[in-house]
Design a protein around this motif. Sequence first.
Motif, PDB file in Angstrom:
ATOM      1  N   ARG A 146     113.560  58.023 142.879  1.00 30.21           N
ATOM      2  CA  ARG A 146     112.702  58.472 143.968  1.00 30.21           C
ATOM      3  C   ARG A 146     112.938  59.955 144.245  1.00 30.21           C
ATOM      4  O   ARG A 146     114.051  60.376 144.510  1.00 30.21           O
ATOM      5  N   GLU A 147     111.870  60.734 144.157  1.00 29.47           N
ATOM      6  CA  GLU A 147     111.942  62.153 144.497  1.00 29.47           C
ATOM      7  C   GLU A 147     111.277  62.330 145.849  1.00 29.47           C
ATOM      8  O   GLU A 147     110.108  61.987 146.029  1.00 29.47           O
ATOM      9  N   ASN A 148     112.022  62.814 146.808  1.00 31.72           N
ATOM     10  CA  ASN A 148     111.527  62.879 148.182  1.00 31.72           C
ATOM     11  C   ASN A 148     110.936  64.245 148.492  1.00 31.72           C
ATOM     12  O   ASN A 148     111.596  65.264 148.366  1.00 31.72           O
ATOM     13  N   ILE A 149     109.682  64.244 148.882  1.00 34.53           N
ATOM     14  CA  ILE A 149     109.005  65.467 149.286  1.00 34.53           C
ATOM     15  C   ILE A 149     108.844  65.418 150.797  1.00 34.53           C
ATOM     16  O   ILE A 149     108.205  64.515 151.335  1.00 34.53           O
ATOM     17  N   PHE A 150     109.435  66.365 151.504  1.00 35.09           N
ATOM     18  CA  PHE A 150     109.429  66.331 152.958  1.00 35.09           C
ATOM     19  C   PHE A 150     108.284  67.188 153.491  1.00 35.09           C
ATOM     20  O   PHE A 150     108.211  68.378 153.216  1.00 35.09           O
TER      21      PHE A 150
ATOM     22  N   SER B 164      94.249  70.877 136.317  1.00 33.72           N
ATOM     23  CA  SER B 164      94.929  70.976 135.033  1.00 33.72           C
ATOM     24  C   SER B 164      96.339  70.402 135.122  1.00 33.72           C
ATOM     25  O   SER B 164      96.798  69.686 134.239  1.00 33.72           O
ATOM     26  N   GLY B 165      97.026  70.729 136.259  1.00 28.08           N
ATOM     27  CA  GLY B 165      98.379  70.219 136.464  1.00 28.08           C
ATOM     28  C   GLY B 165      98.405  68.715 136.580  1.00 28.08           C
ATOM     29  O   GLY B 165      99.294  68.053 136.057  1.00 28.08           O
ATOM     30  N   ASP B 166      97.388  68.140 137.295  1.00 28.37           N
ATOM     31  CA  ASP B 166      97.325  66.694 137.452  1.00 28.37           C
ATOM     32  C   ASP B 166      97.173  66.009 136.111  1.00 28.37           C
ATOM     33  O   ASP B 166      97.799  64.980 135.834  1.00 28.37           O
ATOM     34  N   SER B 167      96.285  66.575 135.251  1.00 30.97           N
ATOM     35  CA  SER B 167      96.073  65.981 133.933  1.00 30.97           C
ATOM     36  C   SER B 167      97.355  66.009 133.122  1.00 30.97           C
ATOM     37  O   SER B 167      97.715  65.040 132.442  1.00 30.97           O
ATOM     38  N   SER B 168      98.057  67.146 133.203  1.00 33.46           N
ATOM     39  CA  SER B 168      99.317  67.269 132.485  1.00 33.46           C
ATOM     40  C   SER B 168     100.353  66.283 133.000  1.00 33.46           C
ATOM     41  O   SER B 168     101.080  65.660 132.232  1.00 33.46           O
ATOM     42  N   ASP B 169     100.414  66.139 134.345  1.00 38.85           N
ATOM     43  CA  ASP B 169     101.377  65.205 134.941  1.00 38.85           C
ATOM     44  C   ASP B 169     101.093  63.777 134.505  1.00 38.85           C
ATOM     45  O   ASP B 169     102.008  63.000 134.210  1.00 38.85           O
ATOM     46  N   GLU B 170      99.793  63.404 134.483  1.00 34.30           N
ATOM     47  CA  GLU B 170      99.439  62.050 134.084  1.00 34.30           C
ATOM     48  C   GLU B 170      99.824  61.791 132.636  1.00 34.30           C
ATOM     49  O   GLU B 170     100.325  60.712 132.286  1.00 34.30           O
ATOM     50  N   ALA B 171      99.583  62.790 131.777  1.00 33.24           N
ATOM     51  CA  ALA B 171      99.950  62.633 130.371  1.00 33.24           C
ATOM     52  C   ALA B 171     101.456  62.486 130.221  1.00 33.24           C
ATOM     53  O   ALA B 171     101.940  61.647 129.454  1.00 33.24           O
TER      54      ALA B 171
ATOM     55  N   GLU C 194     112.737  56.811 133.044  1.00 34.31           N
ATOM     56  CA  GLU C 194     112.598  56.581 134.477  1.00 34.31           C
ATOM     57  C   GLU C 194     111.332  57.242 135.003  1.00 34.31           C
ATOM     58  O   GLU C 194     110.925  58.305 134.530  1.00 34.31           O
ATOM     59  N   LYS C 195     110.734  56.598 135.992  1.00 36.78           N
ATOM     60  CA  LYS C 195     109.516  57.130 136.602  1.00 36.78           C
ATOM     61  C   LYS C 195     109.860  57.713 137.966  1.00 36.78           C
ATOM     62  O   LYS C 195     110.575  57.097 138.750  1.00 36.78           O
ATOM     63  N   GLU C 196     109.368  58.891 138.236  1.00 40.41           N
ATOM     64  CA  GLU C 196     109.627  59.545 139.512  1.00 40.41           C
ATOM     65  C   GLU C 196     108.468  59.276 140.472  1.00 40.41           C
ATOM     66  O   GLU C 196     107.305  59.384 140.098  1.00 40.41           O
ATOM     67  N   LEU C 197     108.793  58.928 141.684  1.00 39.13           N
ATOM     68  CA  LEU C 197     107.799  58.711 142.722  1.00 39.13           C
ATOM     69  C   LEU C 197     107.957  59.781 143.789  1.00 39.13           C
ATOM     70  O   LEU C 197     109.061  60.020 144.257  1.00 39.13           O
ATOM     71  N   GLN C 198     106.864  60.405 144.146  1.00 44.23           N
ATOM     72  CA  GLN C 198     106.889  61.402 145.208  1.00 44.23           C
ATOM     73  C   GLN C 198     106.525  60.728 146.523  1.00 44.23           C
ATOM     74  O   GLN C 198     105.491  60.068 146.618  1.00 44.23           O
ATOM     75  N   VAL C 199     107.388  60.878 147.506  1.00 45.71           N
ATOM     76  CA  VAL C 199     107.182  60.249 148.811  1.00 45.71           C
ATOM     77  C   VAL C 199     107.078  61.339 149.870  1.00 45.71           C
ATOM     78  O   VAL C 199     107.957  62.187 149.985  1.00 45.71           O
ATOM     79  N   GLU C 200     106.003  61.326 150.604  1.00 48.47           N
ATOM     80  CA  GLU C 200     105.786  62.323 151.644  1.00 48.47           C
ATOM     81  C   GLU C 200     106.102  61.721 153.010  1.00 48.47           C
ATOM     82  O   GLU C 200     105.514  60.712 153.400  1.00 48.47           O
ATOM     83  N   PHE C 201     107.038  62.320 153.711  1.00 50.62           N
ATOM     84  CA  PHE C 201     107.408  61.876 155.046  1.00 50.62           C
ATOM     85  C   PHE C 201     106.776  62.803 156.077  1.00 50.62           C
ATOM     86  O   PHE C 201     106.755  64.014 155.888  1.00 50.62           O
ATOM     87  N   ILE C 202     106.290  62.223 157.149  1.00 55.26           N
ATOM     88  CA  ILE C 202     105.717  63.015 158.234  1.00 55.26           C
ATOM     89  C   ILE C 202     106.389  62.642 159.554  1.00 55.26           C
ATOM     90  O   ILE C 202     106.897  61.527 159.718  1.00 55.26           O
ATOM     91  N   PHE C 203     106.433  63.585 160.464  1.00 59.59           N
ATOM     92  CA  PHE C 203     106.957  63.360 161.808  1.00 59.59           C
ATOM     93  C   PHE C 203     105.771  63.290 162.770  1.00 59.59           C
ATOM     94  O   PHE C 203     104.894  64.157 162.743  1.00 59.59           O
ATOM     95  N   THR C 204     105.745  62.288 163.623  1.00 54.43           N
ATOM     96  CA  THR C 204     104.677  62.148 164.608  1.00 54.43           C
ATOM     97  C   THR C 204     105.268  61.873 165.987  1.00 54.43           C
ATOM     98  O   THR C 204     106.442  61.505 166.120  1.00 54.43           O
TER      99      THR C 204
END
Length: 259
Positions: free
Chosen positions: A4-8, A48-55, A66-76
């Motif tokens: 899991r790759e965490n994107i804040f 272009s980046g999305d296509s490259s990432d998918e490939a 291993e597969k990396e998942l990007q998770v976006e956390f938000i504060f509310t």
Amino acid sequence: GIQRENIFATTMPRRKRDTAEAEAAAEAAAAGSNDEEVSGGEDEAEDSGDSSDEADLEMAQADGAEKELQVEFIFTDPAEEDTPYVRSLLAGGSLCTATGADAAGLAATVANQVEVGTMIKADGALFGFLSAVSLQRHRADPSVGRLISLLGSDRVEDGPLRQRLAGLLAPSGGANVGLLLSERMVNTPVQLVPHAVESLHLDLGWAAANAEPAAERASLTFEWLVLLAHVTLDAQAGAESGGAGGSGGAGGSGGAGGS
């Protein structure tokens, strides 16, 4: 496996966001057509980046990597609909487990206090929260009253500290003490904690200057913050320290000046 790759992506509470959005809109309008040209280039690069990432992802899956998942956390800001999720976190957390405090009552207080508090969410799910509630204002609430009683009991083993807390929490003549409440899911990234603390600090400053009506503003202008911590001791350590052999609760008090 999944790594899991965490994107804040920390967002400001709604009441503060309006001003920031207005400023951003004014800056965008001033930038003019240059923004459109830059945006177009960015969109093409992103596609272009999305296509490259998918490939790359397809190749990685084919290789068994291993597969990396990007998770976006938000504060509310807290909201009433957060109540059952806050209750669930509290019920399974150390505070209610150690003290027997009413998770439902505390959850309602946290979720309905929009002026101060941060909800940590990802994909619409609540992963954690951080808040501070006034012990004086809510002392008639049974869930808060139990914790006030705990602070005056021998569960706080330091006698001078216990006496000081009793004076601060006296029904009349006491100080405005805020109780820090915080729980999070075990897989919530610890890197989010400093951001949540900073958000709470901003909330306290905002509430002390802007909350309405005046009584609400006064109740959120804290002189002291208290954090209850659950401490577990083994039998030998408990015997050597003269304390109880099993598990015990400890109370601590923190910074003055409304944070």
